[in-house]
Motif scaffolding. Structure first.
Motif, PDB file in Angstrom:
ATOM      1  N   ARG A   1       1.526  32.028  -0.956  1.00 10.63           N
ATOM      2  CA  ARG A   1       0.876  32.690  -2.079  1.00 10.63           C
ATOM      3  C   ARG A   1      -0.055  33.815  -1.640  1.00 10.63           C
ATOM      4  NH1 ARG A   1       1.275  29.882  -6.778  1.00 10.63           N
ATOM      5  NH2 ARG A   1      -0.638  30.793  -7.591  1.00 10.63           N
ATOM      6  N   LYS A   2       0.088  34.274  -0.425  1.00  7.40           N
ATOM      7  CA  LYS A   2      -0.758  35.362   0.051  1.00  7.40           C
ATOM      8  C   LYS A   2      -0.575  36.594  -0.821  1.00  7.40           C
ATOM      9  CE  LYS A   2      -0.933  34.070   4.946  1.00  7.40           C
ATOM     10  NZ  LYS A   2      -0.575  34.490   6.326  1.00  7.40           N
ATOM     11  N   SER A   3      -1.697  37.160  -1.238  1.00  4.64           N
ATOM     12  CA  SER A   3      -1.653  38.357  -2.075  1.00  4.64           C
ATOM     13  C   SER A   3      -1.328  39.581  -1.219  1.00  4.64           C
ATOM     14  CB  SER A   3      -2.995  38.547  -2.774  1.00  4.64           C
ATOM     15  OG  SER A   3      -3.060  39.776  -3.438  1.00  4.64           O
ATOM     16  N   ILE A   4      -0.415  40.409  -1.699  1.00  7.28           N
ATOM     17  CA  ILE A   4      -0.077  41.663  -1.041  1.00  7.28           C
ATOM     18  C   ILE A   4      -0.405  42.795  -2.002  1.00  7.28           C
ATOM     19  CG2 ILE A   4       1.765  43.052  -0.013  1.00  7.28           C
ATOM     20  CD1 ILE A   4       3.210  40.479   0.675  1.00  7.28           C
ATOM     21  N   VAL A   5      -1.184  43.763  -1.548  1.00 10.90           N
ATOM     22  CA  VAL A   5      -1.658  44.829  -2.424  1.00 10.90           C
ATOM     23  C   VAL A   5      -1.388  46.175  -1.777  1.00 10.90           C
ATOM     24  CG1 VAL A   5      -3.465  43.354  -3.417  1.00 10.90           C
ATOM     25  CG2 VAL A   5      -3.990  44.788  -1.434  1.00 10.90           C
ATOM     26  N   VAL A   6      -1.570  47.217  -2.563  1.00 12.54           N
ATOM     27  CA  VAL A   6      -1.426  48.579  -2.047  1.00 12.54           C
ATOM     28  C   VAL A   6      -2.413  48.791  -0.894  1.00 12.54           C
ATOM     29  CG1 VAL A   6      -1.744  51.015  -2.599  1.00 12.54           C
ATOM     30  CG2 VAL A   6      -0.590  49.506  -4.222  1.00 12.54           C
ATOM     31  N   GLY A   7      -1.910  49.397   0.165  1.00 12.82           N
ATOM     32  CA  GLY A   7      -2.739  49.629   1.346  1.00 12.82           C
ATOM     33  C   GLY A   7      -2.527  48.601   2.440  1.00 12.82           C
ATOM     34  N   ASP A   8      -1.853  47.503   2.133  1.00 13.68           N
ATOM     35  CA  ASP A   8      -1.608  46.477   3.147  1.00 13.68           C
ATOM     36  C   ASP A   8      -0.644  46.994   4.201  1.00 13.68           C
ATOM     37  OD1 ASP A   8      -3.119  44.124   2.867  1.00 13.68           O
ATOM     38  OD2 ASP A   8      -1.954  43.515   1.113  1.00 13.68           O
ATOM     39  N   ARG A   9      -0.876  46.582   5.428  1.00 11.48           N
ATOM     40  CA  ARG A   9       0.058  46.818   6.521  1.00 11.48           C
ATOM     41  C   ARG A   9       0.875  45.546   6.715  1.00 11.48           C
ATOM     42  NH1 ARG A   9      -4.843  49.237   8.583  1.00 11.48           N
ATOM     43  NH2 ARG A   9      -5.309  47.237   9.577  1.00 11.48           N
ATOM     44  N   VAL A  10       2.173  45.687   6.722  1.00 14.43           N
ATOM     45  CA  VAL A  10       3.053  44.527   6.733  1.00 14.43           C
ATOM     46  C   VAL A  10       4.181  44.725   7.748  1.00 14.43           C
ATOM     47  CG1 VAL A  10       2.584  43.979   4.313  1.00 14.43           C
ATOM     48  CG2 VAL A  10       4.492  45.495   4.876  1.00 14.43           C
ATOM     49  N   GLY A  11       4.932  43.642   7.974  1.00 12.37           N
ATOM     50  CA  GLY A  11       6.141  43.706   8.759  1.00 12.37           C
ATOM     51  C   GLY A  11       7.321  43.370   7.877  1.00 12.37           C
ATOM     52  N   VAL A  12       8.422  44.125   7.982  1.00 15.14           N
ATOM     53  CA  VAL A  12       9.584  43.915   7.119  1.00 15.14           C
ATOM     54  C   VAL A  12      10.841  43.768   7.968  1.00 15.14           C
ATOM     55  CG1 VAL A  12       8.550  45.202   5.205  1.00 15.14           C
ATOM     56  CG2 VAL A  12      10.013  46.401   6.845  1.00 15.14           C
TER      57      VAL A  12
END
Length: 325
Positions: A67-78
């Motif tokens: 349930r981790k929130s992901i928002v604009v500006g987040d750095r992620v791995g895809v």
């Protein structure tokens, strides 16, 4: 005579083919060592527009993120096939640690924090000088939220052709707050210089000219009709934040919807003084446990203001925030 319970043997035990739940669950998660770094530029109903390298692609959240929130500006791995085809879809499998988080609550009594953006290092508070009049309450709240989050605030005063900025700039002179003025058709060089090399989030009431600024800074943004959802291809919306890259890769601006309120339920009373440094030394003269509300309970702030260290308007604004949060 009581009946003796029948003794059971192996033939009495029922068995099912491929019973569910017989395979133990593994706590190991995929390492996803091949995950590609990406930047979240928009969020729309459970889908995410991410920038991986120079390619924008739609992404879904992997189940292992919970349930981790992901928002604009987040750095992620895809992971997945990253290309510019309309049907391209990747999964977000990693959420990197955030440098900063800008939060607000719906109001001062709401305990539920809403993360606006992540990893911004600059908050541009956009306020019109007229039509509508400056909202000092919103400016004060944004300042507190920015400083509490470790984000540098900048004041952008629009419609300077309709009113003088002197009243506003004097009010915040003690903060040494960077401030720029703009008007329709005028130069944005001063504002653009402040944005270069930063991830800046713009916040302000509706009608202050935020979309006009964005369109001038990023000509391809087309914010006059709202955000073109990269997920809904052609559907216009202005209900969520969106990150836009400045020309020549000079930085990022994150546009947000116009806000009616900026709750500070997540900010402690002591943190409010970060936005009122002209009152901080005076507050240190108060007795321990002082609530800083009036001289009747021993508050020294009124005397501090009377000695010329601040203004009655600033003290009133500080106390208003104390009472309302």
């Amino acid at each position: 005579m009581a009946r003796r319970p029948r003794e059971l043997d192996e033939d009495d035990v029922r068995s099912r083919a491929n019973p569910r739940g017989t395979r133990p669950r593994s706590k190991q998660r995929p390492a996803h060592e091949d995950a590609v770094d990406a930047f979240v530029v928009a969020v729309d109903r459970g889908r995410y527009l991410v920038l991986a390298g120079d390619t924008e692609v739609t992404a879904m959240r992997a189940r292992e993120l919970g349930r981790k929130s992901i928002v604009v500006g987040d750095r992620v791995g895809v992971v997945g096939t990253i290309d510019d085809s309309p049907d391209a879809l990747v999964r977000i499998v990693r959420l990197d640690e955030r440098d900063t988080v800008l939060r607000r609550t719906a109001d001062d009594n709401d305990e539920h924090e809403r993360v606006i953006v992540a990893n911004a290092d600059q908050l541009v508070i956009v306020s019109a000088l007229a039509d509508p009049e400056p909202s000092f309450g919103l400016i004060d709240r944004c300042l507190v939220a920015a400083l509490a989050a470790g984000i540098e605030p900048v004041l952008c005063l629009t419609k300077s052709d309709l009113a003088s900025p002197q009243l506003v700039t004097e009010r915040y002179a003690a903060l040494d707050l960077p401030a720029v003025t703009t008007h329709r058709g005028g130069s944005l060089d001063a504002l653009r210089d402040l944005l270069i090399g930063h991830v800046s989030v713009l916040v302000g009431h509706s009608g202050v000219g935020k979309s006009t600024l964005i369109n001038a800074l990023v000509p391809s943004a087309d914010r006059a009709t709202g955000v073109v959802s990269a997920i809904g291809k052609g559907r216009h919306t202005s209900s969520s934040a969106v990150a836009l890259r400045l020309p020549d890769d000079a930085g990022w601006v994150i546009d947000t919807p116009g806000v009616r309120s900026f709750g500070l339920a997540h900010v402690g009373p002591d943190d409010l003084l970060w936005a009122f440094p002209d009152l901080e030394d005076g507050a240190n003269l108060c007795l321990p446990g002082c609530e800083h509300l009036s001289t009747e309970v021993g508050c020294r702030l009124d005397a501090w203001v009377a000695d010329g260290h601040s203004t009655p308007e600033r003290l009133a604004a500080f106390r208003q925030l104390l009472v309302s949060r």
